[in-house]
Design a protein around this motif. Structure first.
Motif, PDB file in Angstrom:
ATOM      1  N   THR A  31      -0.322   5.175 -88.819  1.00  0.00           N
ATOM      2  CA  THR A  31      -0.033   5.307 -90.245  1.00  0.00           C
ATOM      3  C   THR A  31      -0.642   4.178 -91.048  1.00  0.00           C
ATOM      4  O   THR A  31      -1.052   4.350 -92.194  1.00  0.00           O
ATOM      5  CB  THR A  31       1.500   5.304 -90.463  1.00  0.00           C
ATOM      6  OG1 THR A  31       2.076   6.299 -89.621  1.00  0.00           O
ATOM      7  CG2 THR A  31       1.854   5.593 -91.908  1.00  0.00           C
ATOM      8  N   ALA A  32      -0.694   2.988 -90.448  1.00  0.00           N
ATOM      9  CA  ALA A  32      -1.206   1.824 -91.178  1.00  0.00           C
ATOM     10  C   ALA A  32      -1.630   0.742 -90.197  1.00  0.00           C
ATOM     11  O   ALA A  32      -1.214   0.718 -89.040  1.00  0.00           O
ATOM     12  CB  ALA A  32      -0.146   1.279 -92.125  1.00  0.00           C
ATOM     13  N   PRO A  99      -2.795   1.211 -95.380  1.00  0.00           N
ATOM     14  CA  PRO A  99      -2.582   2.570 -94.856  1.00  0.00           C
ATOM     15  C   PRO A  99      -3.853   3.111 -94.194  1.00  0.00           C
ATOM     16  O   PRO A  99      -4.968   2.720 -94.554  1.00  0.00           O
ATOM     17  CB  PRO A  99      -2.253   3.398 -96.111  1.00  0.00           C
ATOM     18  CG  PRO A  99      -1.887   2.410 -97.160  1.00  0.00           C
ATOM     19  CD  PRO A  99      -2.618   1.136 -96.834  1.00  0.00           C
ATOM     20  N   ARG A 101      -6.057   6.637 -93.216  1.00  0.00           N
ATOM     21  CA  ARG A 101      -6.252   8.035 -93.633  1.00  0.00           C
ATOM     22  C   ARG A 101      -7.324   8.609 -92.728  1.00  0.00           C
ATOM     23  O   ARG A 101      -8.461   8.141 -92.771  1.00  0.00           O
ATOM     24  CB  ARG A 101      -6.689   8.044 -95.105  1.00  0.00           C
ATOM     25  CG  ARG A 101      -6.797   9.420 -95.694  1.00  0.00           C
ATOM     26  CD  ARG A 101      -6.623   9.409 -97.234  1.00  0.00           C
ATOM     27  NE  ARG A 101      -7.243   8.245 -97.872  1.00  0.00           N
ATOM     28  CZ  ARG A 101      -6.989   7.853 -99.119  1.00  0.00           C
ATOM     29  NH1 ARG A 101      -6.139   8.535 -99.875  1.00  0.00           N
ATOM     30  NH2 ARG A 101      -7.581   6.796 -99.633  1.00  0.00           N
TER      31      ARG A 101
ATOM     32  N   MET C   1       1.249  10.045 -96.486  1.00  0.00           N
ATOM     33  CA  MET C   1       0.954   9.097 -97.564  1.00  0.00           C
ATOM     34  C   MET C   1       0.989   9.808 -98.921  1.00  0.00           C
ATOM     35  O   MET C   1       0.423  10.878 -99.060  1.00  0.00           O
ATOM     36  CB  MET C   1      -0.436   8.493 -97.358  1.00  0.00           C
ATOM     37  CG  MET C   1      -0.791   7.454 -98.402  1.00  0.00           C
ATOM     38  SD  MET C   1      -2.215   6.439 -97.893  1.00  0.00           S
ATOM     39  CE  MET C   1      -3.465   7.678 -97.612  1.00  0.00           C
ATOM     40  N   ARG C   2       1.690   9.174 -99.860  1.00  0.00           N
ATOM     41  CA  ARG C   2       1.723   9.725-101.217  1.00  0.00           C
ATOM     42  C   ARG C   2       0.845   8.875-102.133  1.00  0.00           C
ATOM     43  O   ARG C   2       0.776   7.654-101.964  1.00  0.00           O
ATOM     44  CB  ARG C   2       3.170   9.676-101.766  1.00  0.00           C
ATOM     45  CG  ARG C   2       4.169  10.542-101.018  1.00  0.00           C
ATOM     46  CD  ARG C   2       4.081  11.987-101.476  1.00  0.00           C
ATOM     47  NE  ARG C   2       4.408  12.125-102.866  1.00  0.00           N
ATOM     48  CZ  ARG C   2       5.652  12.294-103.344  1.00  0.00           C
ATOM     49  NH1 ARG C   2       6.676  12.356-102.530  1.00  0.00           N
ATOM     50  NH2 ARG C   2       5.870  12.414-104.645  1.00  0.00           N
ATOM     51  N   GLU C   3       0.204   9.500-103.101  1.00  0.00           N
ATOM     52  CA  GLU C   3      -0.556   8.758-104.100  1.00  0.00           C
ATOM     53  C   GLU C   3       0.133   8.875-105.443  1.00  0.00           C
ATOM     54  O   GLU C   3       0.205   9.964-106.008  1.00  0.00           O
ATOM     55  CB  GLU C   3      -1.977   9.312-104.219  1.00  0.00           C
ATOM     56  CG  GLU C   3      -2.834   9.002-103.015  1.00  0.00           C
ATOM     57  CD  GLU C   3      -4.322   9.171-103.322  1.00  0.00           C
ATOM     58  OE1 GLU C   3      -5.055   9.564-102.418  1.00  0.00           O
ATOM     59  OE2 GLU C   3      -4.733   8.915-104.479  1.00  0.00           O
ATOM     60  N   SER C  95      -0.350  -5.497-100.864  1.00  0.00           N
ATOM     61  CA  SER C  95       0.625  -4.624-100.208  1.00  0.00           C
ATOM     62  C   SER C  95       1.978  -5.299-100.150  1.00  0.00           C
ATOM     63  O   SER C  95       2.066  -6.526-100.074  1.00  0.00           O
ATOM     64  CB  SER C  95       0.176  -4.267 -98.780  1.00  0.00           C
ATOM     65  OG  SER C  95       0.383  -5.345 -97.887  1.00  0.00           O
ATOM     66  N   LEU C 127      -0.596   3.656-103.398  1.00  0.00           N
ATOM     67  CA  LEU C 127      -0.359   4.446-102.186  1.00  0.00           C
ATOM     68  C   LEU C 127       0.998   4.074-101.600  1.00  0.00           C
ATOM     69  O   LEU C 127       1.346   2.898-101.539  1.00  0.00           O
ATOM     70  CB  LEU C 127      -1.455   4.179-101.145  1.00  0.00           C
ATOM     71  CG  LEU C 127      -2.905   4.339-101.609  1.00  0.00           C
ATOM     72  CD1 LEU C 127      -3.858   4.098-100.438  1.00  0.00           C
ATOM     73  CD2 LEU C 127      -3.142   5.719-102.208  1.00  0.00           C
ATOM     74  N   SER C 129       3.349   4.744 -98.151  1.00  0.00           N
ATOM     75  CA  SER C 129       3.494   5.288 -96.791  1.00  0.00           C
ATOM     76  C   SER C 129       4.874   4.942 -96.261  1.00  0.00           C
ATOM     77  O   SER C 129       5.384   3.858 -96.519  1.00  0.00           O
ATOM     78  CB  SER C 129       2.456   4.682 -95.840  1.00  0.00           C
ATOM     79  OG  SER C 129       1.153   5.055 -96.208  1.00  0.00           O
TER      80      SER C 129
END
Lengths: 131, 131, 131
Positions: A31-32, A99, A101, C1-3, C95, C127, C129
């Protein structure tokens, strides 16, 4: 966990480690990625990949914000050679979580990962863990 | 999630919480520990464990970089008592993620974890989660 | 993951995105949420939710700590338009990892999540997660 190694060339230097980290991470399921700097006179920042301009300006600004001419109370007492290096490092990050992708770092279009050297030149390490 | 508690003694203080965090984490299975500071006038930094020298120099430098004599526009309007404490906290980290190796924090040889108090003395909390 | 997407209004602006992030995270199973800023002239800080006072003071302080009147060596050479924006961003976080408790962000009682705009107004992305 992977241990990446790099050599820095200058006393204060933002070294672009985007490729180094990208190769360590590439294709791994997760995920990251967590990057961690196990040093006390170095840090990490994500900044612009536009040639050297931004990196050099960040270097100069951090040298200016933390002025070596200040009185460093403990330098003499305890033989601390480079207190400003520690403070500059404290103003940057020790860890950053990026993150993933599709098995690649989800960096922004203009982002690069910079190792921040504040007491170089030295051989340095960055730890990379995948979640 | 574990909640660690500590007492700070001074207005601006880097308090070494390495042992406190180490005990909370020790022997737990996981890839990394996330430390999180749920306060707005405190933060966290990883810095040198060499006696008090570096910690005191970081304290003095942060007090110098964010000068209390600046005009703080909103202090009067909204009764904000300690705007500089918030800015100093904003320059440090609210969360840091430290990889685990064999059930122990993978700190560098000279690293310690410091809770950064900018409005003490107070009773403070640090959240620790294992991934 | 959401943006997550947001619009900033000012050149230097701490924009409260607590609700935006809280909605994206709410009810999801996981240990923590990672927020990541994919921009090089923006960052993220967790700070006080007490009206606008603290946010405005942080904005003013960052503009003061990184002074636009300094000589920016690479501005002319490589056409870098806003070197100070990059340095201000480098002093904040790219982050932040926030623990989850019962499917909600384990923010402290007085904490809010602020997107830090240093080159606005712009359309920006964060982002999110979940681990």
């Amino acid at each position: 966990m992977r241990e990446l190694s790099l050599e820095t060339q200058r006393k204060t230097q933002l070294a672009d480690i985007t490729s180094l980290v990208g190769e360590a991470v590439s294709g791994q399921a997760g995920t990251a990625a967590v990057l961690y700097v196990p040093h006390t006179t170095a840090g990490i920042v994500i900044q612009a990949n536009a040639g050297l301009a931004v990196a050099r300006d960040v270097e100069a600004a951090l040298e200016r914000i933390v002025d070596e001419s200040w009185s460093w109370q403990h330098t003499e007492e305890e033989g601390e050679r480079n207190p400003w290096s520690h403070v500059r490092a404290a103003l940057t990050a020790t860890s950053v979580t990026i993150p993933l992708r599709g098995g690649e770092l989800a960096l922004g279009a203009f982002q690069a990962i910079f190792f921040c050297e504040f007491d170089g030149p030295r051989t340095r390490t960055v730890l990379v863990s995948i979640f």
